[in-house]
Enzyme design. Structure first.
Site, PDB file in Angstrom:
ATOM      1  CE  LYS A 151      28.395  59.477 120.972  1.00  0.00           C
ATOM      2  NZ  LYS A 151      29.785  59.838 120.635  1.00  0.00           N
ATOM      3  CB  ALA A 157      23.727  55.622 110.162  1.00  0.00           C
ATOM      4  CG  PHE A 158      24.650  50.890 114.695  1.00  0.00           C
ATOM      5  CD1 PHE A 158      24.446  51.999 115.489  1.00  0.00           C
ATOM      6  CD2 PHE A 158      24.917  49.682 115.310  1.00  0.00           C
ATOM      7  CE1 PHE A 158      24.529  51.914 116.873  1.00  0.00           C
ATOM      8  CE2 PHE A 158      24.996  49.575 116.690  1.00  0.00           C
ATOM      9  CZ  PHE A 158      24.801  50.695 117.474  1.00  0.00           C
ATOM     10  CG  LEU A 159      30.170  52.323 110.860  1.00  0.00           C
ATOM     11  CD1 LEU A 159      31.623  52.375 111.297  1.00  0.00           C
ATOM     12  CD2 LEU A 159      29.996  52.918 109.488  1.00  0.00           C
ATOM     13  CG  ASP A 185      38.588  62.115 123.705  1.00  0.00           C
ATOM     14  OD1 ASP A 185      39.528  61.690 124.390  1.00  0.00           O
ATOM     15  OD2 ASP A 185      37.447  61.617 123.737  1.00  0.00           O
ATOM     16  CD  GLU A 221      36.485  51.436 115.937  1.00  0.00           C
ATOM     17  OE1 GLU A 221      35.824  50.743 115.125  1.00  0.00           O
ATOM     18  OE2 GLU A 221      36.069  51.750 117.059  1.00  0.00           O
ATOM     19  CG  ASP A 261      33.278  57.595 119.476  1.00  0.00           C
ATOM     20  OD1 ASP A 261      32.043  57.550 119.343  1.00  0.00           O
ATOM     21  OD2 ASP A 261      33.961  56.609 119.800  1.00  0.00           O
TER      22      ASP A 261
END
Length: 506
Positions: A202, A307-309, A375, A380, A395
């Site tokens: 981002k 980092a991606f999950l 927001d 999740e 996020d």
């Protein structure tokens, strides 16, 4: 025989003056220095002066905090990993082989030099991070894999860049009649690194010292890269460990995005500004304008890397609407905004009626209040851990927008339901004490990031102010309903912060 020379006395006088000057200015000072090294009456050199003992130094605040028993208590249940190591390795090896084949064909079609295949190493930090996810959190309290992962995210070269899957699903189609715009407007990209790991990038959209204008609605606010970084550090300090590891990095948008992407749409949104800076923008009809672009200086651009999950094929996740979701419209309010007894309705709905889900919602609300994030429309969680699994705090880029305003409505789950985990309550009390002050440990933790200072001082001080407001809200609930009703015992027997002071070797 010739007579004596008349100038001989003058020469002798000159030589004598030179000798006297040499003795006075050179030889005598040297002799005094040599004599000064020997004590009178002793032919031995003087013993060197004893070194001064070092002044005692206080242990860093962050180290003291993580040494406290509240941060060393064992989890209440047995450790249950999210992934099986064999299955994960087999899955990612297939993905790596498929990616290398496609990358090779792409380079061959363009007559480009074929690079070495991207290897998949079992010891890669991103893979060890994913294998370390358990029912207790995204990572253990002391995780060498997370430390290595943060270092890799800072330094490893990128091998590809692309839009995220949700942005690809839009295919550039945006409905301008919607108040809440699709995620493509936020200019987030997926970067893949040399070790086959991936991260969400981002870019910087707002300077640190800028506050969100008070007339902005929360759903049109900028997404801030430094908010993502600071949210990870705060989440770890609160011992939630529900935010993926996130770090700041200066990205070369030309070499590390434009030159490695195979996506033609992404390539098409790059341009050079009148100031000779490389820029790009989101591919969306209402945003396809250069004034909405982000630009390097001329190539370097700050951003956050999260980092991606694990892949959804390995670890499915549920996306669930937040019971305290906001209206996301210019008019109208949700029921919780007008009904102070709204929590009674929520308690009658499964799974909030008979699980830890409501307590986890309150944890998330406290976290969002501290960062000022309005927001949180969905949350999740991993399906494997069932109804009592932890909620993912994803996020967070709309946090830390206004340090001068405390949005108390974010605390509605706490103030309306009047419940909180005992472990959360004790840690909040601890972080309000001078020895472990939240702003101080956050300041110290954020100094570890390459983009430090991540937050301005007013944002750090706002954390202390908001923490006290949270404690006041809990205190009000306890005064009304009693501690036994408000504070849920989610641990065995945690110590009160006032009982213990961590003692560390200096």
């Amino acid at each position: 025989m010739p007579g004596p020379r008349r100038d001989r006395p003058a020469v002798l006088l000159l030589l004598g003056a030179l000798l006297a000057a040499d003795l006075y200015f050179h030889l005598w000072p040297r002799a005094r220095r040599e004599l000064g090294r020997v004590s009178p009456g002793c032919p031995c050199p003087a013993a060197p002066a004893a070194p001064r003992p070092p002044l005692p130094r206080a242990a860093p605040a962050l180290r003291r905090l993580f040494a406290h028993p509240l941060y060393r208590a064992a989890p209440p249940g047995p450790a249950e990993p999210l992934l099986g190591a064999r299955e994960a390795l087999r899955y990612y090896r297939r993905k790596a082989a498929r990616w290398n084949r496609r990358h090779k064909l792409y380079r061959q079609e363009l007559n480009l030099t074929l690079p070495a295949p991207v290897p998949l190493r079992a010891e890669a930090a991103w893979l060890q991070f994913q294998l370390g996810i358990s029912r207790d959190g995204l990572y253990p309290r002391s995780s060498a894999a997370v430390s290595r992962l943060l270092r890799d995210l800072r330094h490893l070269p990128t091998v590809s860049a692309d839009y995220s899957q949700d942005e690809k699903a839009l295919l550039g189609a945006c409905d301008c009649s919607q108040v809440v715009k699709p995620s493509g407007v936020h200019l987030k990209l997926v970067l893949r690194f040399q070790d086959f790991g991936k991260a969400m990038f981002k870019p910087m959209r707002q300077k640190r010292e800028e506050e969100t204008p008070e007339d902005f609605f929360y759903f049109v606010d900028f997404q801030r890269h430094n908010a993502e970084i600071a949210a990870f550090h705060l989440d770890r300090i609160l011992d939630f460990r529900r935010v993926p590891p996130t770090v700041g990095r200066l990205i070369n948008v030309t070499k590390e995005i434009l030159e490695v992407t195979k996506n033609e749409v992404l390539q098409s949104v790059f341009f050079v500004s009148p100031a000779s800076n490389v820029c790009f923008f989101a591919k969306c009809p209402y945003m396809c304008k250069t004034e909405y672009a982000v630009c390097g200086s001329p190539h370097l651009l700050e951003g956050s890397l999260s980092a991606f999950l694990p892949s959804l094929n390995l670890a499915p996740r549920l996306s669930i609407p937040n019971p305290w979701i906001r209206s996301y419209s210019f008019e109208g309010k949700e029921e919780w905004e007008v009904n102070p007894h709204y929590c009674n309705t929520v308690r009658e709905i499964y799974p909030y009626s008979n699980s830890n889900r409501l307590l986890n919602i309150v944890d998330m609300a406290i976290f969002d209040f501290l960062i000022g994030n309005m927001d949180r429309h969905h949350y999740e969680m991993f399906t494997k851990f069932g109804d009592d699994g932890f909620l993912l705090h994803l996020d967070n880029a709309r946090g830390f927008g206004r340090h001068s305003h405390d949005e108390l409505s974010i605390l509605a789950p706490l103030s309306q339901c009047c419940v909180i985990k005992r472990s959360t309550w004790l840690r909040l009390q601890l972080l309000a004490e001078p020895e472990y002050r939240l702003s101080e440990v956050m300041r110290e933790s954020l100094l570890q990031d390459p983009l430090a200072p991540v937050l301005t001082e007013p944002h750090l001080l706002a954390l202390d102010r908001r923490l006290q407001l949270v404690l006041d809200a809990v205190g009000k609930c306890i005064d009304t309903f009693g501690e036994a009703t408000v504070v849920a015992n989610d641990t065995t027997q945690p110590q009160s912060p006032a009982v213990h002071r961590a003692k560390l070797d200096t």
